[in-house]
Design an enzyme around this catalytic site. Structure first.
Site, short mmCIF file in Angstrom:
data_model
loop_
_atom_site.label_atom_id
_atom_site.label_comp_id
_atom_site.label_asym_id
_atom_site.label_seq_id
_atom_site.Cartn_x
_atom_site.Cartn_y
_atom_site.Cartn_z
N LYS A 89 -0.20 35.40 52.25
CA LYS A 89 -0.36 35.62 53.69
C LYS A 89 -1.71 35.07 54.16
O LYS A 89 -1.82 34.50 55.26
CB LYS A 89 -0.26 37.12 54.01
N GLY A 96 -1.93 45.50 41.35
CA GLY A 96 -1.99 44.91 42.70
C GLY A 96 -2.26 45.91 43.80
O GLY A 96 -2.36 45.53 44.97
N ASP A 97 -2.38 47.20 43.47
CA ASP A 97 -2.62 48.22 44.51
C ASP A 97 -4.11 48.36 44.83
O ASP A 97 -4.93 48.46 43.92
CB ASP A 97 -2.12 49.59 44.04
N PHE A 124 1.95 56.51 41.43
CA PHE A 124 1.37 55.42 40.62
C PHE A 124 -0.16 55.55 40.58
O PHE A 124 -0.87 54.90 41.33
CB PHE A 124 1.79 54.07 41.18
N TYR A 130 0.83 38.47 46.89
CA TYR A 130 1.41 38.72 48.22
C TYR A 130 0.33 38.54 49.29
O TYR A 130 0.51 37.80 50.27
CB TYR A 130 1.99 40.14 48.26
N THR A 158 -0.59 40.78 56.99
CA THR A 158 -0.63 42.06 56.29
C THR A 158 -2.06 42.53 56.05
O THR A 158 -2.98 41.71 55.90
CB THR A 158 0.07 41.93 54.92
N ALA A 163 10.52 36.68 58.05
CA ALA A 163 11.19 36.44 56.77
C ALA A 163 10.16 36.24 55.66
O ALA A 163 9.51 35.19 55.59
CB ALA A 163 12.08 35.20 56.88
N1 UFG Z 1 3.64 54.48 45.41
C1 UFG Z 1 3.79 55.50 44.47
N2 UFG Z 1 5.03 55.72 43.98
C2 UFG Z 1 6.12 55.00 44.34
C3 UFG Z 1 5.95 53.96 45.28
C4 UFG Z 1 4.69 53.73 45.79
O1 UFG Z 1 2.83 56.18 44.10
O2 UFG Z 1 7.21 55.27 43.83
C5 UFG Z 1 2.31 54.26 45.97
C6 UFG Z 1 1.81 52.86 45.77
O3 UFG Z 1 1.19 52.73 44.52
C7 UFG Z 1 0.86 52.71 46.96
C8 UFG Z 1 1.49 53.58 48.05
O4 UFG Z 1 2.40 54.44 47.36
O5 UFG Z 1 -0.38 53.25 46.62
C9 UFG Z 1 2.26 52.79 49.07
O6 UFG Z 1 3.12 51.89 48.37
P1 UFG Z 1 4.26 51.07 49.08
O7 UFG Z 1 4.97 50.29 48.02
O8 UFG Z 1 5.08 51.95 49.95
O9 UFG Z 1 3.47 50.10 50.06
P2 UFG Z 1 2.22 49.13 49.79
O10 UFG Z 1 1.00 49.80 50.31
O11 UFG Z 1 2.20 48.62 48.39
O12 UFG Z 1 2.59 47.86 50.68
C10 UFG Z 1 3.03 47.97 52.02
C11 UFG Z 1 3.95 46.79 52.32
C12 UFG Z 1 3.18 45.52 52.26
C13 UFG Z 1 1.96 45.62 53.15
C14 UFG Z 1 1.13 46.83 52.81
C15 UFG Z 1 -0.03 46.94 53.77
O13 UFG Z 1 5.00 46.72 51.38
O14 UFG Z 1 4.01 44.48 52.67
O15 UFG Z 1 1.93 47.98 52.89
O16 UFG Z 1 -0.78 48.09 53.56
F1 UFG Z 1 1.20 44.55 52.99
#
Ligand code: UFG
Length: 326
Positions: A144, A283-284, A207, A140, A116, A73
């Site tokens: 963690k 945050g990316d 993005f 985030y 994570t 959760a």
């Molecule tokens: N992205 C896009 N367009 C979108 C959505 C995402 O370009 O519409 C990009 C993001 O900028 C990122 C990548 O796709 O570079 C992946 O994004 P996600 O939101 O799918 O996932 P995240 O990497 O941000 O995060 C996920 C989980 C987290 C975890 C992380 C570990 O949500 O909980 O992976 O790598 F911590």
């Protein structure tokens, strides 16, 4: 053997519950349904409850024979955590401490914790193994990280034994097409691309295409949800038999850029949709690629879906089966 699964109605928790039940464990899902779906908990018991409600949580421990907790959760959007950090610290840190405090009061001292890859921040070396420095760049990841830091303290003071899994990017649907990834609002890349496949949205936004990566878009390591779940069951077995705290990465050791993910989904589905480049999302990190050798060596973990295309096919099959797409 009863296992309490917090966040059991969520994407990862519900898949773990399915596989736990298939492998002979009894489960109790505890979920406030803020993001999870009641209908995803098709195996074992379900209790609607919040981790902030420690009286209710304590009753759950008293009324069951729980010997281990799997804690899923948590809020999961790194981008959102930059905009609303309190939401993330409140739930992912304070509510986790509520859970641990209640467990220890009720003499339950075994925990599987969902951490994570975001704890690593911008990588200094690739692939990232568990000894890579921890330098999270968003709330985030910081949340963690803070929980991870408390765990050895509780091990010392209360004998809390915990296996933490640092997930890279969970993806895919289960092979039976029963469970898949749905968030509301959706922020994750693969489900958002499928929204464009189905025509629910008209395009996909990338993005940022000016990162220091070969095609300029962010690279992630995608791990199939069933493989992720299986690692938890191996971790549980180890915790029950061996009872030592440990930390494992879970990923496939292969990185795919945002553009490569879009191409893989176009190839698997045959769909065409438009793609636009938008601003970077705060945050990316540019690149997250795991070494999961430790989980393979120590837990005997063998991922069944090491390729992105196969992962994407499971989503496509689930969408077709659930008639979310034609
Ligand atoms: N992205 C896009 N367009 C979108 C959505 C995402 O370009 O519409 C990009 C993001 O900028 C990122 C990548 O796709 O570079 C992946 O994004 P996600 O939101 O799918 O996932 P995240 O990497 O941000 O995060 C996920 C989980 C987290 C975890 C992380 C570990 O949500 O909980 O992976 O790598 F911590």
């Amino acid at each position: 053997m009863q296992v309490l699964v917090t966040g059991g109605a969520g994407y990862i928790g519900s898949q773990v519950i399915k596989q736990l039940n298939q492998q002979g464990y009894e489960t109790i899902a505890y979920d406030n349904l803020s993001y999870g779906y009641r209908e995803s908990v098709r195996w074992g018991e379900f209790i609607e409850g919040d981790l902030a409600d420690t009286d209710k949580l304590e009753r759950v421990f008293h009324e069951h024979n729980i010997c281990v907790v799997m804690h899923f959760a948590a809020f999961i959007s790194a981008g959102e955590s930059v905009i609303d950090p309190i939401k993330y610290y409140q739930n992912n840190v304070i509510n986790t401490l509520n859970l641990i405090h209640t467990m220890l009061r009720c003499n339950v001292n075994k925990l599987i914790f969902s951490s994570t890859a975001a704890v690593y921040g911008e990588p200094k070396t690739i692939p990232i193994d568990e000894n890579h420095p921890l330098c999270p760049i968003n709330p985030y990841g910081v949340g963690k990280y803070l929980v991870e830091k408390t765990l050895p303290v509780f091990d010392k003071t209360h004998g809390l034994k915990c296996i933490s899994f640092r997930y890279f990017n969970a993806a895919g649907a289960d092979a039976d097409g029963e469970l898949g990834e749905m968030h509301d609002p959706e922020t994750h890349l693969i489900p958002l691309i499928f929204d464009a496949v189905s025509g629910k949205t008209k395009d996909v936004s990338i993005f940022g295409d000016d990162y220091n990566t070969p095609d300029g878009t962010c690279i992630r390591d995608y791990i199939h949800i069933s493989d992720l779940a299986q690692a938890h069951i191996l971790g549980l077995t180890r915790l029950l038999n061996h009872a030592e705290s440990d930390i494992f990465n879970l990923g496939n050791g292969a990185g795919y850029s945002v553009k490569e993910v879009i191409d893989a989904i176009k190839k698997v589905t045959g769909a065409e949709f438009s793609v636009e480049v938008a601003a970077r999302r705060a945050g990316d990190t540019s690149k997250l690629i795991s070494s999961s050798d430790k989980a393979k060596e120590i837990l005997g973990w063998k991922p069944q879906y090491p390729e992105l295309e196969k992962i994407v096919e499971t989503v496509w099959n689930w969408k077709k089966k659930a008639k979310q797409i034609s």
